[in-house]
Enzyme design. Structure first.
Site, PDB file in Angstrom:
ATOM      1  N   GLU A  86      86.942  59.359 -15.911  1.00 19.29           N
ATOM      2  CA  GLU A  86      87.778  58.503 -15.058  1.00 19.29           C
ATOM      3  C   GLU A  86      86.874  57.439 -14.446  1.00 19.29           C
ATOM      4  O   GLU A  86      85.824  57.778 -13.878  1.00 19.29           O
ATOM      5  CB  GLU A  86      88.446  59.323 -13.954  1.00 19.29           C
ATOM      6  CG  GLU A  86      89.342  58.478 -13.073  1.00 19.29           C
ATOM      7  CD  GLU A  86      89.926  59.252 -11.903  1.00 19.29           C
ATOM      8  OE1 GLU A  86      90.820  58.710 -11.232  1.00 19.29           O
ATOM      9  OE2 GLU A  86      89.479  60.384 -11.647  1.00 19.29           O
ATOM     10  N   ARG A 306      80.276  73.984 -16.558  1.00 20.33           N
ATOM     11  CA  ARG A 306      79.761  72.737 -16.035  1.00 20.33           C
ATOM     12  C   ARG A 306      78.374  72.975 -15.454  1.00 20.33           C
ATOM     13  O   ARG A 306      78.002  74.114 -15.134  1.00 20.33           O
ATOM     14  CB  ARG A 306      80.683  72.163 -14.953  1.00 20.33           C
ATOM     15  CG  ARG A 306      80.823  73.021 -13.721  1.00 20.33           C
ATOM     16  CD  ARG A 306      81.766  72.388 -12.709  1.00 20.33           C
ATOM     17  NE  ARG A 306      81.177  71.198 -12.116  1.00 20.33           N
ATOM     18  CZ  ARG A 306      81.851  70.371 -11.314  1.00 20.33           C
ATOM     19  NH1 ARG A 306      83.130  70.604 -11.061  1.00 20.33           N
ATOM     20  NH2 ARG A 306      81.267  69.321 -10.793  1.00 20.33           N
ATOM     21  N   LYS A 316      83.180  63.408  -7.247  1.00 16.25           N
ATOM     22  CA  LYS A 316      83.101  61.959  -7.032  1.00 16.25           C
ATOM     23  C   LYS A 316      83.690  61.573  -5.677  1.00 16.25           C
ATOM     24  O   LYS A 316      83.220  60.620  -5.041  1.00 16.25           O
ATOM     25  CB  LYS A 316      83.810  61.223  -8.168  1.00 16.25           C
ATOM     26  CG  LYS A 316      82.991  61.181  -9.449  1.00 16.25           C
ATOM     27  CD  LYS A 316      83.621  60.299 -10.500  1.00 16.25           C
ATOM     28  CE  LYS A 316      84.831  60.919 -11.123  1.00 16.25           C
ATOM     29  NZ  LYS A 316      85.329  60.139 -12.281  1.00 16.25           N
TER      30      LYS A 316
END
Length: 588
Positions: A86, A306, A316
């Site tokens: 994104e 992750r 973020k």
């Protein structure tokens, strides 16, 4: 408006082929025996590719990680993977792992990689982030066969949502957000769940027009109310947003959620295998449900763990908070886990790639210590980092050497004793030199020491003011045997060419190893994270350029962040070596 169309993306995918497997730092596995029970397996021990039916198997080259993950129905030459960031922030090392693994398997199977921007939230996204992500990916050797955008498919997604509503698989809901969250938690059906198809279509049009009534609603999948997997409890699929989109402008006032758009665009673009982090695991059934509900081709999912590091934020939203609060200098701050941040701290692309590939596609969730990645980086920089000398200003000690040169002179010496290709540097010799106070406090009267890159000296008299050494008288003894001395010390000749330096070290931005979802990041901000130590360095430092990585002998590795000028000192950031994070403690 979007500047490319789905059919153009498809044409590019058909026309392009990956031709340089070396760009990923790996090569396809050679023909060999696969694991027992695999069909048509390629690659054995030491191969590069992932295991799977008709696929490849073995350990990743030079990584030690097991890439034999049984990639279901992977056919050589037909595998298509994707990396869908994104554009709402800069690329961080968690994203880098996803990008590298998707590229790895695309190339290992001689397939294709799509870089697709998930640009479905105009409130958070912009061109700056989009361009920065592409630049950082390219620096890491990651380049997609096609770059696409979810916004390329807004018309397609809109039509599929109309189809879902007509099929009775989605409904409009104006339940307030907090109430909706509570109802989903408790397994309570929305009062709007049984709206008619006609009513849902009418309200969806109101949403598309951005009317007052439309803005109150969202579109939810009519999936389940009481599923044990709460991700399946009628998730939101469309919502209103009147913010202009950075690519499509004001054309759209409704935008699909990631959970609705991702499976559809994956299938539409020809993705065969979606490799994504395990945080999406509960939403995998939702992904599959969307494809079945619309009648689209199946996409196989592999979720891997992750990368998590102690005292590190990868959200973020939380990283943006640090930027907004001006607690950091920006997204490239050396305390940030962004690709730009760790590179500014001294992480090499080679070190970052090797560390990520060493983790492999495992599903095991780990909270890693930063020492692991910095130790990998040290192996990359140690053979190539020129050696220089710096002495800290804090009570530095002058040694007056009897028998030293009456007039200073210089000699050329190797920048790296084990790497002649780095060339030479100038070392200045003088009868007056500086050493660090920490070294001087260990000296004893009459002791013989070795001055590195010069020879031995005998310490005659050590002058002190309390515990502080104020000066030393010594006699040069070049005939002395350096093998018999206990202390080998760095030093600098007291001449006008000495270069002022600022050595900067950093600590973690937060004080807790891992923040819980309910934690307020403000409560765990580390108030002191930047530490400066003034010093002097040899004259060679004046020639260094921004980004150069060096070693100050007996102090550590450094990256030059700001070169020396007549008015400012050269600013060096410490590069952790995997052993010691904080070397100096002089607070800013």
């Amino acid at each position: 408006m979007a500047d490319s169309k789905p059919e153009e993306v498809a044409a590019k995918l058909e026309a392009t082929k990956i031709t340089d497997a070396s760009a990923a730092g790996t090569a396809p596995a050679k023909e060999g025996k696969g694991k027992k029970g695999e069909k048509g397996g390629k690659g054995g021990k030491g191969g590069d590719a992932a295991g799977g039916k008709g696929g490849k198997g073995g350990k990743g080259k030079d990584s030690g990680a097991n890439f034999n993950i049984n990639l279901v129905n992977a056919v050589d030459g037909q595998v298509v993977t994707r990396f869908p960031p994104e554009p709402s922030g800069y690329l961080h090392i968690g994203h880098a792992k996803a990008a590298l693994l998707n590229q790895y398997f695309a190339q290992a199977y001689h397939g294709k990689l799509i870089i697709r921007f998930d640009d479905t939230n105009p409130s958070k996204e912009n061109v700056e982030f989009q361009d920065a992500i592409l630049e950082d990916l390219e620096l890491m050797g990651i380049k997609g066969d096609v770059v696409s955008y979810t916004s390329d498919y807004f018309d397609v997604l809109y039509n599929y949502m109309i189809q879902m509503i007509k099929d009775g698989k989605a409904y409009a809901d104006d339940t307030p957000v907090e109430q909706m969250r509570e109802e989903r938690t408790e397994g309570i059906a929305s009062a709007r769940r049984e709206r008619t198809v006609e009513e849902n279509l009418k309200i969806f049009q109101e949403m598309c027009d951005g009317t007052e009534e439309g803005l109150k609603n969202c579109i939810r999948a009519k999936l389940s109310v009481t599923s044990p997997n709460k991700a399946l409890r009628d998730p939101v699929m469309y919502r209103c947003n009147l913010t202009p989109h950075h690519r499509t402008g004001t054309k759209w006032k409704v935008y699909p959620t990631y959970d609705f758009a991702c499976p559809i665009v994956d299938s539409t673009e020809g993705v065969t295998h979606a490799l994504r982090t395990s945080e999406y695991r509960d939403r995998n059934p939702q992904y599959e449900w969307v494809l079945k509900a619309i009648g689209l081709r199946k996409v196989y999912i592999w979720d891997f763990s992750r990368i998590n590091f102690v005292k590190t934020l990868l959200s973020k939203r939380k990283l943006q908070w640090f930027v907004d609060e001006k607690l950091v200098t920006g997204w490239d701050d050396p305390r940030f886990p962004t690709v730009r941040g760790v590179r500014r701290r001294g992480m090499t692309i080679e070190g970052l790639r090797k560390f990520i590939l060493s983790q492999g596609p495992s599903k095991n969730i780990l909270n890693l210590d930063w020492s692991l990645i910095w130790a990998t980086n040290k192996k990359e920089i140690d053979p190539k980092a020129p050696r220089y000398v710096a002495v800290l200003d804090n009570n530095k000690v002058k040694i007056t050497i009897e028998g030293g040169p009456a007039v200073p002179f210089s000699e050329d010496k190797p920048k790296h004793k084990k790497n002649a290709e780095l060339g030479t540097k100038k070392i200045v010799y003088s009868s007056e030199i500086f050493v660090d106070q920490d070294d001087a406090q260990t000296f004893k009267d009459g002791e013989e020491i070795t001055l590195m890159d010069w020879g031995n000296a005998i310490l005659k008299t050590i002058h002190k003011d309390g515990d502080i050494v104020t000066g030393i008288d010594a006699v040069l003894n070049l005939e002395g045997d350096f093998r018999k001395t206990e202390k080998k010390v760095t030093w600098l000749a007291d001449t006008p060419e000495l270069t002022p330096v600022d050595l900067v070290d950093f600590d973690y931005l937060i004080t807790k190893d891992k923040l819980a979802e309910e934690d307020n990041v403000r409560d765990f901000v580390n108030p002191n994270t930047e530490f400066h130590s003034a010093g002097i360095a040899d004259l060679n430092v004046r020639d260094l350029k921004e980004g150069d990585i060096i070693q100050f002998e007996r102090k550590g590795y450094y990256r030059l962040d700001k070169p020396y000028s007549e008015s400012t000192a050269a600013v060096f950031f410490t590069i952790p070596d995997g052993k010691v994070v904080m070397k100096y403690g002089a607070k800013k």
